[in-house]
Design a protein around this motif. Sequence first.
Motif, PDB file in Angstrom:
ATOM      1  N   CYS A 177      15.864 -66.722  -1.769  1.00  0.00           N
ATOM      2  CA  CYS A 177      15.611 -66.286  -0.390  1.00  0.00           C
ATOM      3  C   CYS A 177      16.594 -66.854   0.624  1.00  0.00           C
ATOM      4  O   CYS A 177      16.847 -66.231   1.657  1.00  0.00           O
ATOM      5  CB  CYS A 177      14.201 -66.680   0.031  1.00  0.00           C
ATOM      6  N   PHE A 178      17.138 -68.041   0.354  1.00  0.00           N
ATOM      7  CA  PHE A 178      17.988 -68.697   1.341  1.00  0.00           C
ATOM      8  C   PHE A 178      19.315 -69.162   0.735  1.00  0.00           C
ATOM      9  O   PHE A 178      19.659 -70.352   0.776  1.00  0.00           O
ATOM     10  CB  PHE A 178      17.241 -69.885   1.968  1.00  0.00           C
ATOM     11  N   PRO A 179      20.092 -68.244   0.143  1.00  0.00           N
ATOM     12  CA  PRO A 179      21.374 -68.636  -0.458  1.00  0.00           C
ATOM     13  C   PRO A 179      22.380 -69.123   0.567  1.00  0.00           C
ATOM     14  O   PRO A 179      23.356 -69.788   0.221  1.00  0.00           O
ATOM     15  CB  PRO A 179      21.850 -67.347  -1.134  1.00  0.00           C
ATOM     16  N   GLY A 180      22.132 -68.811   1.847  1.00  0.00           N
ATOM     17  CA  GLY A 180      23.030 -69.304   2.894  1.00  0.00           C
ATOM     18  C   GLY A 180      22.844 -70.771   3.211  1.00  0.00           C
ATOM     19  O   GLY A 180      23.614 -71.354   3.964  1.00  0.00           O
ATOM     20  N   GLY A 181      21.806 -71.392   2.642  1.00  0.00           N
ATOM     21  CA  GLY A 181      21.614 -72.826   2.847  1.00  0.00           C
ATOM     22  C   GLY A 181      20.530 -73.161   3.855  1.00  0.00           C
ATOM     23  O   GLY A 181      19.811 -72.294   4.355  1.00  0.00           O
ATOM     24  N   VAL A 182      20.434 -74.447   4.163  1.00  0.00           N
ATOM     25  CA  VAL A 182      19.408 -74.993   5.043  1.00  0.00           C
ATOM     26  C   VAL A 182      20.079 -75.903   6.070  1.00  0.00           C
ATOM     27  O   VAL A 182      20.993 -76.647   5.730  1.00  0.00           O
ATOM     28  CB  VAL A 182      18.374 -75.815   4.236  1.00  0.00           C
ATOM     29  N   HIS A 183      19.635 -75.842   7.294  1.00  0.00           N
ATOM     30  CA  HIS A 183      20.085 -76.788   8.320  1.00  0.00           C
ATOM     31  C   HIS A 183      18.853 -77.398   8.976  1.00  0.00           C
ATOM     32  O   HIS A 183      18.044 -76.685   9.578  1.00  0.00           O
ATOM     33  CB  HIS A 183      20.959 -76.099   9.370  1.00  0.00           C
ATOM     34  N   TRP A 184      18.711 -78.707   8.855  1.00  0.00           N
ATOM     35  CA  TRP A 184      17.552 -79.416   9.394  1.00  0.00           C
ATOM     36  C   TRP A 184      17.961 -80.090  10.705  1.00  0.00           C
ATOM     37  O   TRP A 184      18.925 -80.854  10.744  1.00  0.00           O
ATOM     38  CB  TRP A 184      17.082 -80.471   8.399  1.00  0.00           C
ATOM     39  N   VAL A 185      17.220 -79.823  11.778  1.00  0.00           N
ATOM     40  CA  VAL A 185      17.524 -80.397  13.083  1.00  0.00           C
ATOM     41  C   VAL A 185      16.321 -81.205  13.552  1.00  0.00           C
ATOM     42  O   VAL A 185      15.249 -80.641  13.769  1.00  0.00           O
ATOM     43  CB  VAL A 185      17.851 -79.300  14.121  1.00  0.00           C
ATOM     44  N   SER A 186      16.470 -82.520  13.677  1.00  0.00           N
ATOM     45  CA  SER A 186      15.389 -83.377  14.170  1.00  0.00           C
ATOM     46  C   SER A 186      15.541 -83.520  15.675  1.00  0.00           C
ATOM     47  O   SER A 186      16.473 -84.155  16.162  1.00  0.00           O
ATOM     48  CB  SER A 186      15.449 -84.757  13.499  1.00  0.00           C
ATOM     49  N   VAL A 187      14.610 -82.921  16.413  1.00  0.00           N
ATOM     50  CA  VAL A 187      14.749 -82.876  17.869  1.00  0.00           C
ATOM     51  C   VAL A 187      13.874 -83.936  18.528  1.00  0.00           C
ATOM     52  O   VAL A 187      14.351 -84.839  19.190  1.00  0.00           O
ATOM     53  CB  VAL A 187      14.417 -81.469  18.407  1.00  0.00           C
ATOM     54  N   GLY A 188      12.559 -83.823  18.340  1.00  0.00           N
ATOM     55  CA  GLY A 188      11.669 -84.815  18.934  1.00  0.00           C
ATOM     56  C   GLY A 188      11.744 -84.833  20.448  1.00  0.00           C
ATOM     57  O   GLY A 188      12.036 -83.828  21.086  1.00  0.00           O
ATOM     58  N   LYS A 189      11.515 -85.991  21.038  1.00  0.00           N
ATOM     59  CA  LYS A 189      11.557 -86.138  22.499  1.00  0.00           C
ATOM     60  C   LYS A 189      12.980 -86.478  22.919  1.00  0.00           C
ATOM     61  O   LYS A 189      13.346 -87.650  23.051  1.00  0.00           O
ATOM     62  CB  LYS A 189      10.575 -87.220  22.955  1.00  0.00           C
ATOM     63  N   GLN A 190      13.781 -85.442  23.124  1.00  0.00           N
ATOM     64  CA  GLN A 190      15.178 -85.612  23.497  1.00  0.00           C
ATOM     65  C   GLN A 190      15.377 -85.302  24.980  1.00  0.00           C
ATOM     66  O   GLN A 190      14.791 -84.353  25.514  1.00  0.00           O
ATOM     67  CB  GLN A 190      16.059 -84.665  22.677  1.00  0.00           C
ATOM     68  N   ASP A 191      16.216 -86.102  25.641  1.00  0.00           N
ATOM     69  CA  ASP A 191      16.648 -85.695  26.977  1.00  0.00           C
ATOM     70  C   ASP A 191      17.742 -84.645  26.820  1.00  0.00           C
ATOM     71  O   ASP A 191      18.121 -84.282  25.702  1.00  0.00           O
ATOM     72  CB  ASP A 191      17.130 -86.900  27.788  1.00  0.00           C
ATOM     73  N   LYS A 192      18.274 -84.152  27.923  1.00  0.00           N
ATOM     74  CA  LYS A 192      19.253 -83.070  27.844  1.00  0.00           C
ATOM     75  C   LYS A 192      20.505 -83.482  27.095  1.00  0.00           C
ATOM     76  O   LYS A 192      21.081 -82.688  26.335  1.00  0.00           O
ATOM     77  CB  LYS A 192      19.603 -82.586  29.253  1.00  0.00           C
ATOM     78  N   SER A 193      20.943 -84.719  27.290  1.00  0.00           N
ATOM     79  CA  SER A 193      22.158 -85.170  26.596  1.00  0.00           C
ATOM     80  C   SER A 193      21.917 -85.281  25.095  1.00  0.00           C
ATOM     81  O   SER A 193      22.788 -84.939  24.287  1.00  0.00           O
ATOM     82  CB  SER A 193      22.626 -86.513  27.161  1.00  0.00           C
ATOM     83  N   GLY A 194      20.727 -85.745  24.705  1.00  0.00           N
ATOM     84  CA  GLY A 194      20.402 -85.839  23.282  1.00  0.00           C
ATOM     85  C   GLY A 194      20.293 -84.477  22.635  1.00  0.00           C
ATOM     86  O   GLY A 194      20.764 -84.263  21.512  1.00  0.00           O
ATOM     87  N   LEU A 195      19.668 -83.525  23.354  1.00  0.00           N
ATOM     88  CA  LEU A 195      19.543 -82.173  22.835  1.00  0.00           C
ATOM     89  C   LEU A 195      20.917 -81.516  22.701  1.00  0.00           C
ATOM     90  O   LEU A 195      21.203 -80.837  21.716  1.00  0.00           O
ATOM     91  CB  LEU A 195      18.651 -81.340  23.753  1.00  0.00           C
ATOM     92  N   LEU A 196      21.780 -81.747  23.690  1.00  0.00           N
ATOM     93  CA  LEU A 196      23.133 -81.188  23.624  1.00  0.00           C
ATOM     94  C   LEU A 196      23.870 -81.711  22.401  1.00  0.00           C
ATOM     95  O   LEU A 196      24.556 -80.955  21.703  1.00  0.00           O
ATOM     96  CB  LEU A 196      23.909 -81.533  24.897  1.00  0.00           C
ATOM     97  N   MET A 197      23.719 -83.009  22.108  1.00  0.00           N
ATOM     98  CA  MET A 197      24.386 -83.574  20.942  1.00  0.00           C
ATOM     99  C   MET A 197      23.893 -82.922  19.652  1.00  0.00           C
ATOM    100  O   MET A 197      24.686 -82.628  18.748  1.00  0.00           O
ATOM    101  CB  MET A 197      24.166 -85.090  20.870  1.00  0.00           C
ATOM    102  N   LYS A 198      22.581 -82.667  19.566  1.00  0.00           N
ATOM    103  CA  LYS A 198      22.034 -82.007  18.380  1.00  0.00           C
ATOM    104  C   LYS A 198      22.618 -80.609  18.221  1.00  0.00           C
ATOM    105  O   LYS A 198      22.980 -80.187  17.117  1.00  0.00           O
ATOM    106  CB  LYS A 198      20.504 -81.919  18.483  1.00  0.00           C
TER     107      LYS A 198
END
Length: 260
Positions: A177-198
Amino acid sequence: MDAKARNCLLQHREALEKDIKTSYIMDHMISDGVLTISEEERVKNQPSNHQRAATLIKMILKKDNYSYISFYNALLHEGYKDLAALLHSGMPVLSSSSGKDSADGITSYVRTVLCEGGVPQRPVVFVTRKKLVNAIQQKLLKLNGEPGWVSIYGMAGCGKSVLAAEAVRDHSLLEGCFPGGVHWVSVGKQDKSGLLMKLQNLCTRLDQDESFSQRLPLNIEEAKDRLRILMLRKHPRYRRSGLVGVGDFPRDILGMSCPY
């Protein structure tokens, strides 16, 4: 570790030893299960940052291909884009054989895909919840060929992220189902700068050869536009074959990549 990966690491060893700060890098590698707590202590006990970096790289050179991939991903996660680019040419390509090669029955293909995508390892204390895992997998199977999302919700600390990660730890699900792979993003309680980095890190992972852009997005809106265009133009197949996992929210989300 295969010769190509080892030679690449040796070739760029001096630059890596000069620039990296090992603490957060090791956190990622421990999470991936390729570095032990005792090895971390040996690195931390070195008197200077350069010596700590040199000790870590010496350890990695004695390890396997998964360690190289984990180190590469850690560099990307911690913002060392230029250093990660140096190691990209040496990335080992592991067999997608379905044979079980570890005590927990996980195949080398699954280990590679999840390690490359940054999916967290099983915790040391792990309780199997087969019914819930199977239910999530069945929902994911229904996404095959279509964009969509599977949302896992519950109280903080109840194991949503563990369940989400365990659901994709399956060879037939990933390959079928997912031969293109997986990308895991840990977001949590991020400020704008942290979210931008993710978001910048995700852009980098989807544009590793920098064929689309050599400049990171400067703000969240630009990052959203960049990801949308990457999905449309550079990874059109990803819209139907790539899985994105988002962790550390009140809801954990697994879904097919979709630019719309």
